[in-house]
Design a protein around this motif. Sequence first.
Motif, PDB file in Angstrom:
ATOM      1  N   ASP A 142       0.824  -1.220   0.000  1.00  7.25           N
ATOM      2  CA  ASP A 142       0.000   0.000   0.000  1.00  7.25           C
ATOM      3  C   ASP A 142       0.851   1.260   0.000  1.00  7.25           C
ATOM      4  N   SER A 143       1.942   1.232  -0.754  1.00  9.55           N
ATOM      5  CA  SER A 143       2.861   2.364  -0.825  1.00  9.55           C
ATOM      6  C   SER A 143       3.271   2.563  -2.278  1.00  9.55           C
ATOM      7  N   ASP A 144       3.328   3.819  -2.712  1.00  3.19           N
ATOM      8  CA  ASP A 144       3.727   4.050  -4.096  1.00  3.19           C
ATOM      9  C   ASP A 144       5.226   3.888  -4.256  1.00  3.19           C
ATOM     10  N   ALA A 145       5.658   3.824  -5.506  1.00  6.23           N
ATOM     11  CA  ALA A 145       7.063   3.541  -5.806  1.00  6.23           C
ATOM     12  C   ALA A 145       7.982   4.616  -5.240  1.00  6.23           C
ATOM     13  N   GLN A 146       7.536   5.883  -5.267  1.00 12.10           N
ATOM     14  CA  GLN A 146       8.394   6.960  -4.771  1.00 12.10           C
ATOM     15  C   GLN A 146       8.638   6.832  -3.276  1.00 12.10           C
ATOM     16  N   LEU A 147       7.586   6.484  -2.514  1.00 11.05           N
ATOM     17  CA  LEU A 147       7.768   6.309  -1.076  1.00 11.05           C
ATOM     18  C   LEU A 147       8.722   5.161  -0.790  1.00 11.05           C
ATOM     19  N   ARG A 148       8.551   4.048  -1.476  1.00 15.30           N
ATOM     20  CA  ARG A 148       9.446   2.906  -1.245  1.00 15.30           C
ATOM     21  C   ARG A 148      10.879   3.271  -1.591  1.00 15.30           C
ATOM     22  N   ASP A 150      12.254   6.298  -1.590  1.00 13.99           N
ATOM     23  CA  ASP A 150      12.758   7.246  -0.599  1.00 13.99           C
ATOM     24  C   ASP A 150      13.168   6.519   0.686  1.00 13.99           C
ATOM     25  N   MET A 151      12.395   5.522   1.072  1.00 16.70           N
ATOM     26  CA  MET A 151      12.694   4.805   2.305  1.00 16.70           C
ATOM     27  C   MET A 151      13.925   3.919   2.146  1.00 16.70           C
ATOM     28  N   ILE A 152      14.060   3.279   0.984  1.00 17.52           N
ATOM     29  CA  ILE A 152      15.259   2.482   0.715  1.00 17.52           C
ATOM     30  C   ILE A 152      16.498   3.373   0.728  1.00 17.52           C
ATOM     31  N   ARG A 153      16.393   4.543   0.097  1.00 16.31           N
ATOM     32  CA  ARG A 153      17.525   5.470   0.060  1.00 16.31           C
ATOM     33  C   ARG A 153      17.890   5.925   1.476  1.00 16.31           C
ATOM     34  N   CYS A 154      16.891   6.216   2.282  1.00 13.05           N
ATOM     35  CA  CYS A 154      17.122   6.665   3.660  1.00 13.05           C
ATOM     36  C   CYS A 154      17.850   5.601   4.466  1.00 13.05           C
ATOM     37  N   LEU A 155      17.382   4.364   4.405  1.00 17.92           N
ATOM     38  CA  LEU A 155      18.011   3.297   5.196  1.00 17.92           C
ATOM     39  C   LEU A 155      19.388   2.946   4.648  1.00 17.92           C
ATOM     40  N   ALA A 156      19.548   2.992   3.325  1.00 21.75           N
ATOM     41  CA  ALA A 156      20.856   2.701   2.733  1.00 21.75           C
ATOM     42  C   ALA A 156      21.892   3.736   3.153  1.00 21.75           C
ATOM     43  N   GLY A 204       9.592   6.166  10.172  1.00 19.41           N
ATOM     44  CA  GLY A 204       8.287   6.245  10.814  1.00 19.41           C
ATOM     45  C   GLY A 204       7.524   7.481  10.369  1.00 19.41           C
ATOM     46  N   ALA A 205       8.238   8.593  10.254  1.00 21.72           N
ATOM     47  CA  ALA A 205       7.603   9.841   9.823  1.00 21.72           C
ATOM     48  C   ALA A 205       7.138   9.762   8.375  1.00 21.72           C
ATOM     49  N   ARG A 206       7.934   9.150   7.515  1.00 20.82           N
ATOM     50  CA  ARG A 206       7.560   9.048   6.100  1.00 20.82           C
ATOM     51  C   ARG A 206       6.329   8.175   5.902  1.00 20.82           C
ATOM     52  N   VAL A 207       6.261   7.071   6.619  1.00 24.91           N
ATOM     53  CA  VAL A 207       5.064   6.234   6.519  1.00 24.91           C
ATOM     54  C   VAL A 207       3.833   7.030   6.938  1.00 24.91           C
ATOM     55  N   ALA A 208       3.990   7.884   7.941  1.00 30.09           N
ATOM     56  CA  ALA A 208       2.873   8.674   8.452  1.00 30.09           C
ATOM     57  C   ALA A 208       2.547   9.881   7.581  1.00 30.09           C
ATOM     58  N   GLY A 209       3.332  10.111   6.539  1.00 30.12           N
ATOM     59  CA  GLY A 209       3.057  11.225   5.641  1.00 30.12           C
ATOM     60  C   GLY A 209       3.501  12.575   6.163  1.00 30.12           C
ATOM     61  N   ALA A 210       4.542  12.626   6.967  1.00 25.88           N
ATOM     62  CA  ALA A 210       5.033  13.889   7.514  1.00 25.88           C
ATOM     63  C   ALA A 210       5.500  14.814   6.395  1.00 25.88           C
ATOM     64  N   ASP A 211       5.288  16.124   6.585  1.00 22.43           N
ATOM     65  CA  ASP A 211       5.751  17.083   5.584  1.00 22.43           C
ATOM     66  C   ASP A 211       7.213  17.441   5.849  1.00 22.43           C
ATOM     67  N   ASP A 212       7.785  18.264   4.986  1.00 24.65           N
ATOM     68  CA  ASP A 212       9.214  18.585   5.086  1.00 24.65           C
ATOM     69  C   ASP A 212       9.554  19.265   6.405  1.00 24.65           C
ATOM     70  N   SER A 213       8.668  20.137   6.880  1.00 24.51           N
ATOM     71  CA  SER A 213       8.921  20.828   8.147  1.00 24.51           C
ATOM     72  C   SER A 213       8.940  19.846   9.307  1.00 24.51           C
TER      73      SER A 213
END
Length: 306
Positions: A142-148, A150-156, A204-213
Amino acid sequence: MPEDFTQYLEACRQRADTALARQFAHLTSEFSGADVSGGLERLRRAMHYALSGGGKRIRPALVYATAAACGAARDARLDQVAVAVECIHAYSLVHDDLPAMDNDDLRRGQPTCHRAFDEATAILAGDGLQAHAFELLAELPDSDAQLRLDMIRCLAAASGPRGMVGGQALDLGAAGRQAQDLQALADIHRLKTGALIRAAVALGARVAGADDSQLAQLDRYAGAIGLAFQVQDDILDVVGDSAVTGKRQGGDLALGKATYPALLGLDAARELLTGLHRDADAALEGLDAGADRLRQLAAYIVQRTH
């Protein structure tokens, strides 16, 4: 710590352990084919050993608490993200303990993975856990390709040369040279320990849809507690009880590692820890009661005894 927070931390640990057991069963179901030598079964047991060593699951708790601060505590995807972060953490501990690295015999009061099995199996177990973490994020439902992505890049980034691997390289290079400057020591700890803590909060914030701020605010919090975590580890290496910490007291000192107590003295290291706690709380200013678990986690990190 308030009793309700102790219960919350235990609930997070149980939630993460349940998710880990579910993912591990799925991961190893393919191991049931022809395994003439038993090598895959040994690998499975080593990976399970690395994941089930009685850890506090602080990083999964940060995933859950950050999502809660952003209003998404019940998002089912958080379990898969928490498992990915814990797989990276477990892999890093297995490799850090190896004779070529820190050469530790105990982890959480139990034999380290290479002692319980052997060095080659421990290396493979760590490699397998690292790879599986990224597979979990790549397949996040239930996640679009961009979110996945971004999360892979963050953890890497948190895991590689700009994160834990870089921090370990700096730490190894500094061994035997305790008298280095404070900034160099902070650089080691921000990479080796802090990077994955910052990633847990960011994911955790990205899954929750947090904004840049919100992401920037939460990253300031994570940066403070990430460094605080390692400062407290350094302090516990001096004053901690091995029966409680599950590690050799004075192990870092014996290896000639640079630590905050060695560089600043114990009292000044404790003052630094208090300041980092204040910084973490200040970073959460303006957030409502939904961020209280993050505030309590910061207090727990600086007050823990193991």
